[in-house]
Design an enzyme around this catalytic site. Structure first.
Site, PDB file in Angstrom:
ATOM      1  N   ASP A   1     -69.184  31.944  31.940  1.00 26.14           N
ATOM      2  CA  ASP A   1     -68.070  30.990  31.899  1.00 26.14           C
ATOM      3  C   ASP A   1     -68.610  29.565  31.889  1.00 26.14           C
ATOM      4  OD1 ASP A   1     -66.386  33.153  32.078  1.00 26.14           O
ATOM      5  OD2 ASP A   1     -66.074  32.941  34.249  1.00 26.14           O
TER       6      ASP A   1
HETATM    7  N1  URA Z   1     -68.059  37.053  35.810  1.00 26.24           N
HETATM    8  C1  URA Z   1     -67.291  35.936  35.783  1.00 26.24           C
HETATM    9  O1  URA Z   1     -66.200  35.913  36.302  1.00 26.24           O
HETATM   10  N2  URA Z   1     -67.792  34.843  35.146  1.00 26.24           N
HETATM   11  C2  URA Z   1     -69.015  34.797  34.571  1.00 26.24           C
HETATM   12  O2  URA Z   1     -69.410  33.768  34.030  1.00 26.24           O
HETATM   13  C3  URA Z   1     -69.794  35.967  34.626  1.00 26.24           C
HETATM   14  C4  URA Z   1     -69.283  37.086  35.251  1.00 26.24           C
END
Ligand code: URA
Length: 255
Positions: free
Chosen positions: A105
């Site tokens: 993310d």
């Molecule tokens: N899970 C999430 O919620 N975000 C990420 O970036 C990776 C795994």
């Protein structure tokens, strides 16, 4: 390596497009074994021939593998009209050929592998391979034995998806040693969590399913690959031969 045209060789390693390379040839800037190249179709073999541009020796690399310490605020994509991407952070002549292996993310930090090796990427991302990924997270909530058990037996997400068992561990006692999160309130818990799948926002949604919020998320490991602790956010480096061998041959599940 089998022999290929010198213009193809140089455009593959990112010196420029075929047209740009031809221009460099006209400008007499390319040499093979010390002799100026005149014909862009000249065949070269990296095992035997030495190719140089402006005096710099150029090595042929079919595939490149780069680990990036992803900072917040960049997206895991190759290009975007508005946002900065992880590729923008890379300084490598072949950067235009790279893609990220999976996504983190925008606000997640930590290990991101970038490559042009579609086969390895598939091995690491295939849902059938169950490659382990370990994260550290800062959690707003109190982690009890019951919560640990829920993660162990499989959290059910908001859309009804039943996650595979995950390994959740409390790391709060090692707060000081874990220099990952710069700022955090004392009431937040630090956990490590290992998952073997990669659903959209999976970790954040797993904690939402038990009424907790992920305040910070950092990926530490993917398969056998561990983020080099000497890389500060935004820095990257090529994988070592050992890291690459382990990643390719390693038992993806049991790390
Ligand atoms: N899970 C999430 O919620 N975000 C990420 O970036 C990776 C795994």
């Amino acid at each position: 390596m089998t022999s290929i045209r010198v213009d193809k060789f140089l455009s593959h390693v990112g010196i420029g497009t075929r047209t740009e390379v031809k221009k460099l040839i006209k400008q007499k800037k390319i040499k093979v074994n010390g002799r100026i190249v005149i014909d862009p179709g000249l065949k070269v073999d990296d095992d035997k021939d030495q190719v140089s541009v402006n005096g710099d020796i150029i090595r042929y690399q079919e595939y490149i593998y780069i680990m990036l310490h992803k900072p917040k605020g960049v997206i895991s994509a190759t290009e975007d009209k508005k946002e900065r991407t992880v590729i923008d952070l890379i300084n490598h002549p072949m950067k235009s050929k790279l893609f990220p292996v999976g996504r983190l993310d925008k606000d997640t930090t930590g290990l991101l592998l970038l490559t042009n090796d579609g086969h390895l990427s598939h091995q690491l991302l295939s849902p059938k391979k169950h490659v382990a990924k370990t994260y550290y997270a800062l959690i707003d909530g109190h982690i009890t034995e019951e919560i640990l058990n829920k993660f162990r037996s499989g959290i059910v997400l908001d859309d009804g998806y039943a996650c595979m068992p995950a390994v959740l561990k409390l790391c709060s006692e090692g707060r000081k040693e874990l220099k990952i999160f710069k700022e955090w309130d004392k009431h937040l818990e630090i956990v490590s969590i290992t998952i073997r799948e990669g659903k959209f926002h999976q970790i954040k949604r797993m904690f939402e399913a038990v009424d907790m919020k992920v305040m910070e998320l950092y990926r530490h490991q993917m398969g056998s690959l561990i983020l080099d602790q000497s890389l500060v956010q935004g820095q990257s480096r090529e994988l070592s031969q050992i890291e690459l061998e382990e990643l390719k041959t390693g038992d993806m599940e049991n790390v």
